[in-house]
Design an enzyme around this catalytic site. Structure first.
Site, PDB file in Angstrom:
ATOM      1  N   LYS A 214      -1.572   8.159   3.175  1.00 13.15           N
ATOM      2  CA  LYS A 214      -1.806   6.739   3.128  1.00 13.15           C
ATOM      3  C   LYS A 214      -2.897   6.235   4.299  1.00 13.15           C
ATOM      4  CE  LYS A 214       3.005   5.782   2.512  1.00 13.15           C
ATOM      5  NZ  LYS A 214       4.242   5.046   2.545  1.00 13.15           N
TER       6      LYS A 214
ATOM      7  N   PRO B 263       0.805  -1.251   0.010  1.00 13.79           N
ATOM      8  CA  PRO B 263       0.044  -0.140   0.102  1.00 13.79           C
ATOM      9  C   PRO B 263       0.715   1.259   0.075  1.00 13.79           C
ATOM     10  CG  PRO B 263      -0.678  -1.597   1.562  1.00 13.79           C
ATOM     11  CD  PRO B 263       0.489  -2.173   1.071  1.00 13.79           C
ATOM     12  N   GLU B 264       0.710   2.029  -1.171  1.00 13.36           N
ATOM     13  CA  GLU B 264       1.279   3.337  -0.947  1.00 13.36           C
ATOM     14  C   GLU B 264       0.310   4.345  -1.479  1.00 13.36           C
ATOM     15  OE1 GLU B 264       5.163   3.785  -2.508  1.00 13.36           O
ATOM     16  OE2 GLU B 264       5.839   1.776  -2.212  1.00 13.36           O
TER      17      GLU B 264
ATOM     18  N   ARG C  86      14.459  -0.441   5.510  1.00 18.98           N
ATOM     19  CA  ARG C  86      13.647  -0.911   4.360  1.00 18.98           C
ATOM     20  C   ARG C  86      14.401  -1.272   3.381  1.00 18.98           C
ATOM     21  NH1 ARG C  86       8.005   1.055   4.675  1.00 18.98           N
ATOM     22  NH2 ARG C  86       7.787   2.425   6.670  1.00 18.98           N
TER      23      ARG C  86
END
Length: 280
Positions: free
Chosen positions: A51, A2-3, A266
């Site tokens: 988001k 999800p972005e 990340r």
């Protein structure tokens, strides 16, 4: 993953399914909301902010959710089998006479007064896909800490809202800068292009089932039964997830390393030939 574009797609699906309808089933499966009952309330709208997802109900209530890494909302017709995951992963159920929205693996779920939504999203910078988009303010936010690595600055939702780890790597590639380059060291002309570039990438994908930043919508044989306008998976993105395959521009093997965003590390991808700046 999800972005910003994914979340805006989710908001549109939820809005189309729920807005204007009365809630007939309400089940919020988090301890602090276990006794909350939204049945009988009409859903006014569902909107995305960066988001974050805001589902607004009559009576001045807003259900705030965030998908983070693997959360999702699914919409089902009456009698349709729920396929979003096992039952123990369900965190929210909002049903009407026509549709049921089910939230899976939602790490953030809270009920707010609509007048107090700023407590959940007031810290966010300009939304790349929202009506408040302000490229000049986004650039000022990014340059406010010139020593900060570009990749970290892009992920900080207080600077501009909507960029996740995929777009971080892709924006850096298209700017020709490594994610570890201090944002203040970007050439002025390159920095000035950044907000418009980021917005164009998210806008190009806000209605696509398959995210792409390369524009390589290579036709597939119709016999495969797939959409012939979708990009081949290996050519949808320039660098993200492509290590150690060759760069689509220069052929140099793509590299990967961990980079923090202020809260966690990340995986980050870059081309050592096309992108200039420090690397691990």
């Amino acid at each position: 993953m999800p972005e910003g574009d994914t979340v805006h797609q989710a908001a549109r699906r939820l809005h189309a399914a729920l807005a204007g309808h009365t809630v007939t089933r309400s089940d919020l499966r988090v301890p602090k909301l276990a006794t909350v009952d939204l049945t009988g309330r009409t859903v006014l709208d569902v909107t995305a902010r960066g988001k974050h997802l805001l589902t607004r109900f009559e009576g001045g209530l807003t259900l705030h959710s965030h998908l983070r890494m693997d959360g999702s909302w699914k919409v089902y017709a009456p009698g349709e089998r729920w396929r979003g995951g096992p039952g123990h992963q369900i965190r929210a159920i909002l049903g009407t006479a026509e549709r049921t929205a089910v939230g899976y693996r939602l790490p953030v779920l809270e009920l707010l007064r609509t007048a107090e939504e700023h407590k959940a999203v007031g810290h966010l910078g300009p939304d790349l896909l929202g009506p408040d988009w302000d490229p000049e303010q986004a650039l000022r936010n990014l340059l406010a800490t010139p020593e900060r690595p570009l990749g970290e600055a892009l992920l900080d939702q207080r600077n501009l809202a909507g960029i996740g780890n995929i777009y971080k790597s892709e924006v850096c590639f298209l700017l020709g800068a490594t994610p570890w380059l201090p944002v203040g060291e970007l050439p002025a002309e390159t920095a000035s292009r950044l907000p418009a570039l980021a917005k164009s990438l998210l806008e190009a994908n806000r209605d696509r089932p398959d995210r792409t930043t390369t524009g390589r919508l290579t036709p597939r044989p119709l016999s495969t039964g797939t959409n012939p306008t979708r990009a081949r998976p290996s050519q949808r993105l320039y660098v993200y997830g492509r290590a150690p395959r060759p760069c689509l521009r220069c052929g140099t093997p793509i590299r990967t390393a961990e980079q923090g965003d202020g809260s966690r590390s990340r995986p980050t991808y870059w081309c050592p030939d096309c992108q200039q700046g420090p690397t691990p």
